[in-house]
Write a protein that holds these residues in place. Structure first.
Motif, PDB file in Angstrom:
ATOM      1  N   ILE A 176       0.575  -8.405 -18.910  1.00  0.00           N
ATOM      2  CA  ILE A 176       0.161  -7.006 -18.938  1.00  0.00           C
ATOM      3  C   ILE A 176       0.893  -6.311 -20.083  1.00  0.00           C
ATOM      4  O   ILE A 176       2.123  -6.402 -20.189  1.00  0.00           O
ATOM      5  CB  ILE A 176       0.473  -6.288 -17.613  1.00  0.00           C
ATOM      6  N   VAL A 177       0.124  -5.641 -20.945  1.00  0.00           N
ATOM      7  CA  VAL A 177       0.712  -4.900 -22.070  1.00  0.00           C
ATOM      8  C   VAL A 177       0.333  -3.432 -21.938  1.00  0.00           C
ATOM      9  O   VAL A 177      -0.821  -3.056 -22.142  1.00  0.00           O
ATOM     10  CB  VAL A 177       0.247  -5.456 -23.427  1.00  0.00           C
ATOM     11  N   TYR A 178       1.318  -2.620 -21.589  1.00  0.00           N
ATOM     12  CA  TYR A 178       1.120  -1.178 -21.464  1.00  0.00           C
ATOM     13  C   TYR A 178       1.371  -0.477 -22.798  1.00  0.00           C
ATOM     14  O   TYR A 178       2.089  -1.004 -23.649  1.00  0.00           O
ATOM     15  CB  TYR A 178       2.108  -0.583 -20.451  1.00  0.00           C
ATOM     16  N   HIS A 179       0.825   0.719 -22.927  1.00  0.00           N
ATOM     17  CA  HIS A 179       1.303   1.614 -23.982  1.00  0.00           C
ATOM     18  C   HIS A 179       2.612   2.221 -23.485  1.00  0.00           C
ATOM     19  O   HIS A 179       2.715   2.635 -22.325  1.00  0.00           O
ATOM     20  CB  HIS A 179       0.287   2.732 -24.252  1.00  0.00           C
ATOM     21  N   ILE A 180       3.612   2.265 -24.348  1.00  0.00           N
ATOM     22  CA  ILE A 180       4.946   2.682 -23.911  1.00  0.00           C
ATOM     23  C   ILE A 180       4.958   4.134 -23.441  1.00  0.00           C
ATOM     24  O   ILE A 180       5.718   4.491 -22.541  1.00  0.00           O
ATOM     25  CB  ILE A 180       5.993   2.435 -25.017  1.00  0.00           C
ATOM     26  N   GLY A 181       4.112   4.984 -24.025  1.00  0.00           N
ATOM     27  CA  GLY A 181       3.926   6.362 -23.555  1.00  0.00           C
ATOM     28  C   GLY A 181       5.204   7.083 -23.226  1.00  0.00           C
ATOM     29  O   GLY A 181       6.088   7.266 -24.073  1.00  0.00           O
ATOM     30  N   ASN A 182       5.350   7.486 -21.961  1.00  0.00           N
ATOM     31  CA  ASN A 182       6.567   8.163 -21.515  1.00  0.00           C
ATOM     32  C   ASN A 182       7.488   7.212 -20.748  1.00  0.00           C
ATOM     33  O   ASN A 182       8.446   7.640 -20.114  1.00  0.00           O
ATOM     34  CB  ASN A 182       6.223   9.378 -20.646  1.00  0.00           C
ATOM     35  N   GLY A 183       7.156   5.917 -20.792  1.00  0.00           N
ATOM     36  CA  GLY A 183       7.986   4.920 -20.128  1.00  0.00           C
ATOM     37  C   GLY A 183       7.727   4.785 -18.644  1.00  0.00           C
ATOM     38  O   GLY A 183       8.452   4.075 -17.942  1.00  0.00           O
ATOM     39  N   ASN A 184       6.668   5.420 -18.166  1.00  0.00           N
ATOM     40  CA  ASN A 184       6.326   5.347 -16.745  1.00  0.00           C
ATOM     41  C   ASN A 184       5.108   4.446 -16.575  1.00  0.00           C
ATOM     42  O   ASN A 184       3.999   4.810 -16.991  1.00  0.00           O
ATOM     43  CB  ASN A 184       6.026   6.758 -16.215  1.00  0.00           C
ATOM     44  N   PHE A 185       5.275   3.266 -15.976  1.00  0.00           N
ATOM     45  CA  PHE A 185       4.202   2.290 -15.868  1.00  0.00           C
ATOM     46  C   PHE A 185       3.781   2.137 -14.405  1.00  0.00           C
ATOM     47  O   PHE A 185       4.589   1.802 -13.550  1.00  0.00           O
ATOM     48  CB  PHE A 185       4.639   0.932 -16.440  1.00  0.00           C
ATOM     49  N   THR A 186       2.517   2.385 -14.127  1.00  0.00           N
ATOM     50  CA  THR A 186       2.015   2.345 -12.763  1.00  0.00           C
ATOM     51  C   THR A 186       0.766   1.481 -12.688  1.00  0.00           C
ATOM     52  O   THR A 186       0.272   0.984 -13.698  1.00  0.00           O
ATOM     53  CB  THR A 186       1.674   3.763 -12.264  1.00  0.00           C
ATOM     54  N   GLY A 187       0.249   1.321 -11.469  1.00  0.00           N
ATOM     55  CA  GLY A 187      -1.023   0.624 -11.293  1.00  0.00           C
ATOM     56  C   GLY A 187      -0.912  -0.847 -10.975  1.00  0.00           C
ATOM     57  O   GLY A 187      -1.916  -1.547 -10.907  1.00  0.00           O
ATOM     58  N   LEU A 188       0.325  -1.353 -10.771  1.00  0.00           N
ATOM     59  CA  LEU A 188       0.503  -2.766 -10.452  1.00  0.00           C
ATOM     60  C   LEU A 188       0.411  -2.930  -8.943  1.00  0.00           C
ATOM     61  O   LEU A 188       1.382  -2.707  -8.208  1.00  0.00           O
ATOM     62  CB  LEU A 188       1.859  -3.260 -10.964  1.00  0.00           C
ATOM     63  N   TYR A 189      -0.781  -3.289  -8.476  1.00  0.00           N
ATOM     64  CA  TYR A 189      -1.030  -3.352  -7.037  1.00  0.00           C
ATOM     65  C   TYR A 189      -1.989  -4.494  -6.734  1.00  0.00           C
ATOM     66  O   TYR A 189      -2.991  -4.684  -7.430  1.00  0.00           O
ATOM     67  CB  TYR A 189      -1.644  -2.032  -6.552  1.00  0.00           C
ATOM     68  N   LEU A 190      -1.680  -5.280  -5.683  1.00  0.00           N
ATOM     69  CA  LEU A 190      -2.556  -6.350  -5.231  1.00  0.00           C
ATOM     70  C   LEU A 190      -2.698  -6.247  -3.718  1.00  0.00           C
ATOM     71  O   LEU A 190      -1.695  -6.139  -3.006  1.00  0.00           O
ATOM     72  CB  LEU A 190      -1.974  -7.722  -5.608  1.00  0.00           C
ATOM     73  N   ASP A 191      -3.930  -6.293  -3.226  1.00  0.00           N
ATOM     74  CA  ASP A 191      -4.139  -6.167  -1.785  1.00  0.00           C
ATOM     75  C   ASP A 191      -3.989  -7.531  -1.090  1.00  0.00           C
ATOM     76  O   ASP A 191      -3.875  -8.576  -1.730  1.00  0.00           O
ATOM     77  CB  ASP A 191      -5.491  -5.530  -1.465  1.00  0.00           C
ATOM     78  N   ASN A 192      -3.992  -7.505   0.249  1.00  0.00           N
ATOM     79  CA  ASN A 192      -3.782  -8.726   1.036  1.00  0.00           C
ATOM     80  C   ASN A 192      -4.871  -9.765   0.811  1.00  0.00           C
ATOM     81  O   ASN A 192      -4.613 -10.970   0.849  1.00  0.00           O
ATOM     82  CB  ASN A 192      -3.700  -8.384   2.527  1.00  0.00           C
ATOM     83  N   GLU A 193      -6.096  -9.297   0.583  1.00  0.00           N
ATOM     84  CA  GLU A 193      -7.201 -10.236   0.354  1.00  0.00           C
ATOM     85  C   GLU A 193      -6.925 -11.114  -0.859  1.00  0.00           C
ATOM     86  O   GLU A 193      -7.089 -12.336  -0.813  1.00  0.00           O
ATOM     87  CB  GLU A 193      -8.516  -9.471   0.150  1.00  0.00           C
ATOM     88  N   ILE A 194      -6.493 -10.488  -1.954  1.00  0.00           N
ATOM     89  CA  ILE A 194      -6.187 -11.247  -3.168  1.00  0.00           C
ATOM     90  C   ILE A 194      -5.034 -12.213  -2.917  1.00  0.00           C
ATOM     91  O   ILE A 194      -5.090 -13.390  -3.300  1.00  0.00           O
ATOM     92  CB  ILE A 194      -5.844 -10.290  -4.326  1.00  0.00           C
TER      93      ILE A 194
END
Length: 218
Positions: A176-194
């Motif tokens: 995963i390659v984020y834009h460094i932006g303000n240094g706040n990285f979110t959205g890393l989530y995996l549900d039980n099904e996966i």
């Protein structure tokens, strides 16, 4: 609709109406093609009446993300970045040949590796044989890309299990390659099904997470 979306994005980049657009344009450069922003992909969500366009950024793997409300008129409602997500399962072996690995599963790999072949840089040779199974390359979120690869691997559950066992390879690699932006990285989530699907395959996840680009101007 696609033409309208492209025109709105073009206008927004020339004359920003969103503060986020202004901030991004100070620190990154959008790719253009035929005087239009280079669009990697446009997704339509008919249920939520949304459309999302992903614009390529020079010298970066992440994209600019433009979100539209398509309920009535097409209206730009958000500007953000979408991180690059690369996902692959790559069983390798120094003992088994590439042909022997191919016979273990009925799934056609994205790529094959043969010992003695050169890396893409032409400087180093592979010291192993291997198969690589990749998710789709176009922009997409982590869950969708992972589900896409799992759909492929599950078409031969036993074959993938045997590949994993015979090559001692259990890792699905997620980059995963984020834009460094303000240094706040979110959205890393995996549900039980996966997670359950990965377990049924006898596999695990390994993450490599990076942040590139310039920070927002203070």
């Amino acid at each position: 609709m696609t033409t309208t979306i492209i025109n709105i994005i073009t206008d927004e980049l020339l004359n920003p109406t969103f503060e986020m657009t202004t901030q991004y344009l100070k620190i990154l450069e959008v790719k253009y093609e035929d005087n239009k922003p280079k669009i990697a992909k446009i997704e339509f969500d008919d249920n939520q009446k949304l459309a999302t366009a992903y614009i390529e950024v020079k010298n970066e793997s992440f994209c600019l993300e433009f979100v539209f409300d398509t309920t009535n008129n097409i209206e730009l409602i958000a500007v953000d970045t979408l991180p690059f997500v690369g996902i692959s399962f790559m069983p390798t072996s120094e003992m088994l040949t590439t042909d022997e690995l191919l016979k273990i599963t009925s799934i056609k790999p994205t790529k094959t590796i043969t010992k003695g072949d050169f890396f893409s840089n032409g400087k180093f040779e592979y010291t192993y044989n291997g198969l690589e199974f990749e998710s789709f390359s176009e922009p997409g979120r982590l869950e969708r890309k992972l589900k896409y690869l799992l759909d492929i691997l599950e078409t031969d559950l036993e074959g993938i299990k045997q590949l994993s066992i015979q090559t001692s390879t259990r890792n699905i690699f997620v980059t995963i390659v984020y834009h460094i932006g303000n240094g706040n990285f979110t959205g890393l989530y995996l549900d039980n099904e996966i997670l359950n699907r990965i377990t049924r395959l006898g596999l695990e996840l390994t993450f490599d997470i990076y942040a590139t680009g310039e920070k927002f101007a203070s």
